[in-house]
Design an enzyme around this catalytic site. Structure first.
Site, short mmCIF file in Angstrom:
data_model
loop_
_atom_site.label_atom_id
_atom_site.label_comp_id
_atom_site.label_asym_id
_atom_site.label_seq_id
_atom_site.Cartn_x
_atom_site.Cartn_y
_atom_site.Cartn_z
N PRO A 29 0.83 -1.21 0.00
CA PRO A 29 0.00 0.00 0.00
C PRO A 29 0.86 1.26 0.00
CG PRO A 29 -0.68 -1.54 1.74
CD PRO A 29 0.63 -2.02 1.21
N GLY A 80 2.64 4.66 1.20
CA GLY A 80 3.11 5.15 2.49
C GLY A 80 3.77 4.13 3.37
N THR A 81 4.13 2.95 2.82
CA THR A 81 4.77 1.91 3.65
C THR A 81 6.29 1.94 3.54
OG1 THR A 81 4.32 0.36 1.84
CG2 THR A 81 2.79 0.36 3.69
N GLY A 82 6.86 2.94 2.86
CA GLY A 82 8.32 3.10 2.85
C GLY A 82 9.03 2.41 1.71
N LYS A 83 8.33 2.15 0.61
CA LYS A 83 8.96 1.42 -0.50
C LYS A 83 10.07 2.25 -1.16
CE LYS A 83 4.99 0.91 -2.60
NZ LYS A 83 4.12 1.49 -1.56
N SER A 95 -14.74 -12.88 -1.90
CA SER A 95 -14.35 -13.09 -0.51
C SER A 95 -15.43 -12.70 0.49
CB SER A 95 -13.06 -12.31 -0.21
OG SER A 95 -13.28 -10.92 -0.36
N LYS A 128 -5.87 -7.86 5.11
CA LYS A 128 -7.17 -7.93 5.78
C LYS A 128 -7.01 -8.13 7.29
CE LYS A 128 -9.64 -9.79 1.75
NZ LYS A 128 -10.29 -10.97 1.14
#
Length: 782
Positions: free
Chosen positions: A366, A368-371, A688, A731
């Site tokens: 996602p 903003g996870t620092g990639k 799902s 999830k």
């Protein structure tokens, strides 16, 4: 049809009032003029044969457009034409007829006759009165002068044409002859043909001749200018050669020669690969023969600049101290154990085998996870240069491979440009947002990336501009993506995908204290004693003002708090501020996000599901209600086809197992059921939510409540099985953020919990099920 020619005047006999009509498409025949024709159509051949058998007279009319069999001659043909005498006729072997016809007189069509295979017309022959006055004679003299000048200028007209024109004494014939000879349009010639008044006809012919003379004079002027420019360039070349000889005598160096010598020295100094060296020397030889003012000189010198400035053999030395590299990675980022572990493994292999190939990693997760920042940290840990290019919205293949040198302003692609900026052939090269590459008529950039990201091919990457191979095998390529589905399979296969999950609440608090708050404090000119933000305040910001897998919004809210504190300190209201849960709303306003979970699930027919989005996981409420009706099923909430099918499957399962579930069968006969999923503006799809719909419907029909703090996900079948689904990691983290305590997951997804943080696994009770009845046993309150 060939060009018209003048001939002797034919003594016209009495002309017939009915003439067979032969259409003309690219010429106008004037009276007393001769015109060669080629006739090919069967109807026209019959017309010629019958005319030759009679008096040899035919009528020629100019066609306005292509004539069809059923077309209207009143619309397709001009009304004024020329009666003509067939002087000669010869047939070819392929049943074509070659004619030589002479114009006799003008005529005007009264009406067309269509009783034969070819067209005929009743015509009125126009009688001309050859009268002269002073104005006509003056106009004749003027037009003769103009025609004489045209003949003298035009290479297409022989000089005899001027003498022939001067020998004509009749003004009407003179106007016809000059108009037919000049290179005027078909409409202009038809206009002269339709002009019966001699004076008006002369004036129109005079206008046409004046215009043609102006065109010819302008053409001659342009030709003389071009010739003059060529003479000027030859003179300049001669003078430059003289200047060159003078400089040689004086011992002065020629600037272009100095530039060529500099390039030659650079080529030798760079020690280019064999193929690149040959291309550079070939281009240098071309450059030495060009003049500096030539446009090709700039193209060649720019190409040599690129060849001699690329780091063909220059590289940075890797930091192979594994402990130090691990320390740097831990300093820059909290968590992210999998990518850190992979980089440490690469360094270990590199230490044992210096010739090992560089990995091609894809950080997927996602926003903003620092990639992206992780790429910079990796470059710092290994000791390499860092280059980043964004591929979002790139649609042109030339962005990757460059333009060929035949194009004006051509440049290498962004890969080679990045290598040049890095000044080393082994940088960390980040291709950001690789999942957002597009394609259109200019090419498919993702196909061009196949060679770049393939270790078996990129040792000889060929840029269209350089047109020589460049070794990219020592480059570590890192890519980032939010979703993998939009990446073509062939490109995805070339990358080692490392999934980066969202952060838990505790992780965010630690990252905020360790990285975000100090960074924002420094950005706003604050010191540690100026602002204090408690752990509880951070927890309220995370839960009440942001809902994300990453950290961007959290940092944005912390920045808002710092700005508010900076404003108070700068205005000398206070010397330090302690931001607490109670005064947080002064800086950020009222709480933006509240939990509806407890309120929503406190009645039968409402279940909590889990969904996967590009921004991570989300909880999803599914509401069901019943009303009087006849077995109807209503589905709302902007649902996709797959989700609608899941709802139908859930209802079918409940009806087929009504006895087991202790549901009266007549219930379905007397009720309509409505399933709604809130946030109706957002499209939703996927299998799902099957178990969630099943639980919500069973809860509604049976009147049983669903356990509090429970959520679920899984696909269902009519046989009563629960099948695995994707996005389990995201999830589960979303459920933990929402305060869910119990999770029901498919049995086959149990393996996906390996990467879930231990704290999350300890905070949530997991139930892994294979059958739909097991889901209902766990979810419904007894």
């Amino acid at each position: 049809m060939s060009k018209q020619q003048t001939t002797v005047i034919v003594n016209a006999e009495k002309l017939p009032e009915t003439l067979p009509i032969l259409p003309l498409f690219d010429a106008v025949l004037f009276p007393k003029m001769v015109l060669p024709l080629m006739v090919m159509q069967g109807e026209s051949i019959q017309l010629i044969d019958e005319a030759m058998a009679k008096d040899r007279y035919i009528g020629l009319l100019v066609a306005k457009k292509a004539i069809q069999k059923d077309s209207n001659p009143d619309e397709d043909l001009q009304k004024v034409g020329t009666s003509a005498l067939i002087m000669k006729m010869a047939k070819t072997e392929d049943n074509k007829a070659q004619l030589l016809v002479q114009g006799v007189n003008r005529f005007e069509v009264r009406n067309f006759i269509s009783d034969k295979a070819y067209l005929q017309a009743d015509v009125e022959h126009i009688k001309e009165e050859e009268k002269k006055d002073k104005e006509i004679e003056a106009t004749m003299n003027n037009i003769l002068d103009l025609f004489t000048k045209i003949v003298s200028i035009s290479p297409a007209l022989p000089p005899e044409m001027a003498n022939m024109a001067k020998s004509i004494k009749e003004p009407g014939i003179l106007a016809d002859m000059i108009t037919s000879t000049l290179n005027s349009t078909l409409d202009e010639k038809q206009k002269v043909l339709e002009t019966y008044d001699i004076k008006a006809r002369l004036k129109e012919a005079n206008r046409i001749a004046t215009y043609q003379l102006e065109i010819l004079e302008l053409g001659n002027k342009i030709q003389n200018q071009v010739k003059g420019d060529m003479d000027k360039r030859q003179r300049e070349y001669y003078l430059r050669e003289q200047l060159k000889a003078i400089k040689e005598e004086l011992g002065e160096k020629d600037e272009p020669a100095v530039e060529v010598a500099d390039y030659r020295a650079k080529i030798q100094e760079k020690n280019l690969p064999e193929e690149a060296k040959k291309e550079a020397e070939r281009e240098l030889d071309r450059l030495s023969r060009m003049h500096p003012s030539s446009s090709e000189y700039t193209v060649a010198s720019t190409y040599l600049d690129w060849l001699t400035s690329l780091p063909w053999h220059e590289s940075t030395e890797d930091n192979l101290d594994i402990a130090k590299a691990r320390k740097i990675l831990d300093e820059d980022h909290f968590g992210l154990e999998k990518p850190k572990k992979r980089i440490v493994e690469y360094l270990a292999v590199r230490k044992l085998n210096p010739e090992s190939k560089s990995p091609i990693l894809c950080f997927a997760g996602p926003p903003g996870t620092g990639k992206t920042s992780l790429g910079q940290s990796i470059a710092r840990a290994i000791g390499r240069k860092f280059i980043r290019i964004s591929l979002g919205g790139v649609r042109d293949e030339a962005e990757i491979r460059g333009h060929r040198r035949t194009y004006v302003g051509a440049m290498p692609g962004r890969i080679i440009q990045g290598i040049r900026r890095a000044e080393s052939n082994n940088p960390i090269f980040m291709l950001d947002e690789i999942d957002k590459v597009g394609s259109d008529f200019r090419g498919d950039p993702s196909s061009a990336l196949l060679e770049v990201l393939d270790p078996e091919q990129n040792f000889s990457f060929s840029d269209h501009y350089l047109d020589v191979p460049f070794d990219l095998s020592r480059v570590i390529f890192l890519t980032t993506a939010n979703i993998m589905d939009t990446i073509p399979p062939a490109l995805r296969d070339r990358m080692e995908v490392i999934e980066m999950l969202g952060y838990t609440e505790d992780d965010k608090i630690k990252i905020a204290n360790r990285y975000l708050i100090p960074r924002q404090r420094k950005a706003h000119g604050l010191k540690a004693e100026h602002i204090k933000i408690s752990k509880g305040t951070l927890r309220r910001i995370i839960n009440g003002y942001t809902r994300e897998a990453g950290l961007r919004n959290l940092e944005r809210e912390i920045a808002s708090v710092c700005r508010g504190v900076a404003a108070r300190i700068a205005s000398e209201e206070t010397e330090s501020v302690s931001v607490t849960v109670n005064n947080l709303s002064k800086y950020l306003g009222p709480v933006k996000l509240t939990s509806e979970r407890k309120a929503r699930t406190s009645v039968p027919g409402v279940a909590t599901g889990l969904a996967w989005t590009q921004a991570g996981g989300e909880i999803l409420f599914i509401e069901a209600t019943a009303m009087k009706g006849k077995k109807g099923l209503i589905l709302t909430g902007h649902l996709g086809d797959v989700m609608k099918e899941s709802a139908s499957a859930a209802l079918s399962f409940i009806r087929s197992n009504a006895k087991k579930l202790k549901i009266k069968e007549e219930y379905f006969e007397n009720h309509d059921i409505h399933i709604h999923i809130p946030a109706g503006a957002i499209p939703k799809d996927g299998p799902s939510a099957g178990v969630t719909m099943l639980t919500a419907l069973t809860s509604l029909i049976s009147g049983k409540l669903i356990q509090k703090d429970l959520a679920m996900t899984g696909e269902i079948t009519l046989r009563g099985l629960v099948l695995p689904v994707g996005g389990i990691k995201e999830k589960v983290l979303a459920a933990h953020r929402a305060g869910i305590k119990i999770l029901i997951l498919p049995k086959w997804n149990e393996k996906d919990l390996e990467d879930i943080p231990k704290k999350v696994q300890n905070d949530i009770t997991f139930h892994f099920v294979e059958k739909m009845m097991d889901v209902l046993d766990i979810a419904l309150v007894k």
